[in-house]
Design an enzyme around this catalytic site. Structure first.
Site: not given
Lengths: 81, 190
Positions: A17-20
């Site tokens: 999930s964000c920011p990956m």
């Protein structure tokens, strides 16, 4: 949006999930040559907006297509320089 | 050669070639000043060290680095714990003073409750595959983010320079942070 292109590499960020998704897309595109296309497979619904926003705000990349599948969001990013 | 105006230009008036050169010079300067993908900078000041407040500066820093920004994060006061290798793995979440938490303040203030709410949040982070603080720091460092540890806070908290992740800059103060902020396109205090 539909375009003719060959996929050079595929990056699987399913589950992340964000920011990956954006961060890993950036790292993967760095390894490509100009004109090559990276396919990104994500399950994060936010990746649709985030990868679009990243591609338009970043020099040297172009979003060529996005597909919203049943569970997987697919993004196609071309390195332009 | 005839001129367009009846009066001949004064001797000290710039020639057409000089004017053209000046226009080229100004166009180059304008292009440089308005170019938005060249040397973009972001400066973040991280002042909080609770588990929830450690995320925003790290997420924004790594994302800005992905956009090609030159990023510095100046960590001061409790924000310094984010860079502390041991303490960063043990950041706490408090439900006291946060009415959105599922525990009333009177209960949240009981001994041991911070540990309970922190465990709850850690489980959510793990279940949701959200990156850990350590992962975000390592990723950001790999992407070239500069993490700065405020020297005054290091001394105040009695920390040692070796306590921080490899790659963290120590020996910096407010003037360094201010200089980064003055040069930056985006400045944030978290």
């Amino acid at each position: 949006m539909s375009a003719e292109f060959d996929i050079t590499e595929t990056l699987d960020v399913k589950g992340a999930s964000c920011p990956m998704p954006v961060v890993q897309t950036k790292s993967a595109i760095d390894d490509l040559a100009e004109g090559e296309v990276l396919e990104v497979l994500a399950t994060d619904p936010g990746s649709m907006s985030d990868i679009d926003g990243w591609a338009s705000g970043t020099a040297g990349v172009e979003l060529v297509d996005q597909e919203e599948g049943d569970d997987v969001y697919k993004h196609y990013v071309r390195k332009t320089e | 050669m005839s001129t367009d105006t009846p009066d001949a230009p004064a001797d000290d008036a710039p020639s057409r070639a000089e004017l053209a050169a000046r226009v080229d010079e100004l166009e180059d300067a304008l292009a440089e000043a308005t170019s938005d993908d060249d040397g973009k900078k972001m400066s973040i000041i991280a002042t909080k060290g609770t588990l929830d407040m450690a995320y925003p500066p790290l997420i924004l820093a790594s994302t800005a680095a992905a956009f090609g920004y030159d990023v510095t994060v100046f960590h001061t006061f409790w924000g310094l714990d984010i860079l502390h290798e041991e303490r960063s793995k043990n950041l706490k979440l408090s439900s006291v003073g946060n009415p959105n938490m599922p525990v009333p303040n009177a209960v949240a203030a009981l001994p041991g409750m911070d540990r309970v709410t922190t465990k709850m949040m850690e489980k959510k982070i793990a279940d949701n595959d959200t990156a850990t603080i350590e992962e975000l720091i390592e990723t950001s460092l790999d992407m070239g983010v500069e993490f700065q540890a405020c020297q005054m806070t290091i001394d105040l908290m009695d920390y040692d320079e070796d306590d921080f992740y490899d790659g963290v800059t120590t020996g910096v103060g407010a003037a360094t942070a201010l200089q980064d902020m003055a040069d930056a396109d985006i400045q944030l205090l978290v």
